[in-house]
Design an enzyme around this catalytic site. Structure first.
Site, PDB file in Angstrom:
ATOM      1  N   TYR A  54       0.849  -1.192   0.000  1.00  0.00           N
ATOM      2  CA  TYR A  54       0.000   0.000   0.000  1.00  0.00           C
ATOM      3  C   TYR A  54       0.888   1.246   0.000  1.00  0.00           C
ATOM      4  O   TYR A  54       1.541   1.568   0.991  1.00  0.00           O
ATOM      5  CB  TYR A  54      -0.919   0.018   1.221  1.00  0.00           C
ATOM      6  CG  TYR A  54      -1.945  -1.096   1.256  1.00  0.00           C
ATOM      7  CD1 TYR A  54      -2.151  -1.930   0.173  1.00  0.00           C
ATOM      8  CD2 TYR A  54      -2.713  -1.305   2.397  1.00  0.00           C
ATOM      9  CE1 TYR A  54      -3.094  -2.944   0.223  1.00  0.00           C
ATOM     10  CE2 TYR A  54      -3.656  -2.325   2.446  1.00  0.00           C
ATOM     11  CZ  TYR A  54      -3.839  -3.137   1.351  1.00  0.00           C
ATOM     12  OH  TYR A  54      -4.771  -4.153   1.408  1.00  0.00           O
ATOM     13  N   GLN A 178      -8.140 -13.589   3.122  1.00  0.00           N
ATOM     14  CA  GLN A 178      -8.772 -12.294   2.837  1.00  0.00           C
ATOM     15  C   GLN A 178      -9.100 -12.203   1.340  1.00  0.00           C
ATOM     16  O   GLN A 178      -8.277 -11.801   0.532  1.00  0.00           O
ATOM     17  CB  GLN A 178      -7.867 -11.126   3.240  1.00  0.00           C
ATOM     18  CG  GLN A 178      -8.563  -9.781   3.103  1.00  0.00           C
ATOM     19  CD  GLN A 178      -7.757  -8.638   3.694  1.00  0.00           C
ATOM     20  OE1 GLN A 178      -7.211  -7.826   2.970  1.00  0.00           O
ATOM     21  NE2 GLN A 178      -7.687  -8.572   5.006  1.00  0.00           N
ATOM     22  N   SER A 208     -12.743  -4.887   0.042  1.00  0.00           N
ATOM     23  CA  SER A 208     -13.652  -4.240  -0.908  1.00  0.00           C
ATOM     24  C   SER A 208     -15.106  -4.680  -0.755  1.00  0.00           C
ATOM     25  O   SER A 208     -15.760  -5.067  -1.725  1.00  0.00           O
ATOM     26  CB  SER A 208     -13.188  -4.485  -2.350  1.00  0.00           C
ATOM     27  OG  SER A 208     -13.749  -3.530  -3.224  1.00  0.00           O
ATOM     28  N   LEU A 210     -17.605  -2.887  -0.476  1.00  0.00           N
ATOM     29  CA  LEU A 210     -18.456  -1.966  -1.232  1.00  0.00           C
ATOM     30  C   LEU A 210     -17.989  -1.839  -2.683  1.00  0.00           C
ATOM     31  O   LEU A 210     -18.358  -0.891  -3.370  1.00  0.00           O
ATOM     32  CB  LEU A 210     -18.468  -0.588  -0.570  1.00  0.00           C
ATOM     33  CG  LEU A 210     -19.087  -0.535   0.826  1.00  0.00           C
ATOM     34  CD1 LEU A 210     -18.973   0.866   1.412  1.00  0.00           C
ATOM     35  CD2 LEU A 210     -20.555  -0.964   0.773  1.00  0.00           C
ATOM     36  N   ALA A 211     -17.204  -2.825  -3.144  1.00  0.00           N
ATOM     37  CA  ALA A 211     -16.711  -2.831  -4.529  1.00  0.00           C
ATOM     38  C   ALA A 211     -16.038  -1.501  -4.860  1.00  0.00           C
ATOM     39  O   ALA A 211     -16.377  -0.826  -5.838  1.00  0.00           O
ATOM     40  CB  ALA A 211     -17.840  -3.134  -5.507  1.00  0.00           C
TER      41      ALA A 211
END
Length: 224
Positions: A54, A178, A208, A210-211
């Protein structure tokens, strides 16, 4: 807040967690990170998710600085990292024993903690034997650097193989996976993994839900 056991482990994590993908270090600075973490923590969230990939480690640095500045008691929250994408050099990628060890040490420094509660194999590595990765994770557990290890976006066969190796060699098996899971992506969680929930006590911490925000409806009129 509702808390649930992570698979068959004794660890109880909040049903909602706070992750930092594509935000911390890119859209979220230290001050905003402190506000977000405090709001989540005060609302009962006890699991903060991160990864070496990240923002090339910047996300972990900001999260670590924020946690440290807030003075959150270490025994009241769980923090994770993931190993796979650590850099451009051959030894900075994948799930070799060397990179697994190096990535863990780097995550500990960036997050300013003595141990990781959860450490994920961010993707499967076709160039590294699963046994090598399982053994590397077991060594980190024995050294006290991580408490639980798991996978991300591995298929059921790969997870099954990891458990078989761990059982045969008396090593620590993976605790959690995950995967992406939302209304658009359901097959793996609801179908492919179904046999290994009971067989191995697989736990999940999804990404994700909520996409990437699509399911909130905020993109219906374009990118805000």
């Amino acid at each position: 807040m509702e808390y649930r056991r992570l698979g068959r482990s004794g660890l109880k994590v909040s049903a909602l967690s706070l992750g930092s993908w594509v935000t911390f270090g890119k859209q979220v600075d230290l001050n905003d990170a402190k506000t977000l973490l405090k709001t989540a923590y005060d609302s009962g969230v006890n699991f903060f998710d991160n990864a070496e990939g990240y923002e090339a480690g910047e996300s972990e640095k900001i999260m670590g600085d924020a946690i440290n500045a807030l003075g959150l008691p270490r025994d009241t929250f769980a923090v994770s990292s993931k190993v796979f994408w650590g850099g451009d050099k051959p030894t900075q990628l994948g799930l070799s024993a060397k990179h697994v060890r190096d990535a863990c040490d780097a995550a500990l420094r960036r997050l300013k903690v003595d141990y990781l509660d959860l450490f994920f194999c961010h993707r499967p590595d076709v160039d590294t034997p699963i046994e090598e990765t399982v053994r590397a994770m077991h060594q980190l557990v024995m050294q006290g650097k991580i408490v639980y290890w798991g996978t991300s976006e591995w298929n059921a066969q790969q997870i099954t193989e990891a458990h078989a190796i761990a059982r045969q060699e008396h090593l620590t098996p993976p605790t959690m996976e995950q995967p992406q899971y939302n209304m658009f992506n359901r097959d793996k969680v609801e179908g492919e993994y179904r046999p290994i929930y009971e067989q191995y006590g697989l736990g999940t911490t999804i990404w994700s839900p909520l996409a990437s925000g699509i399911l909130t409806g905020k993109y219906l009129d374009g990118i805000p």
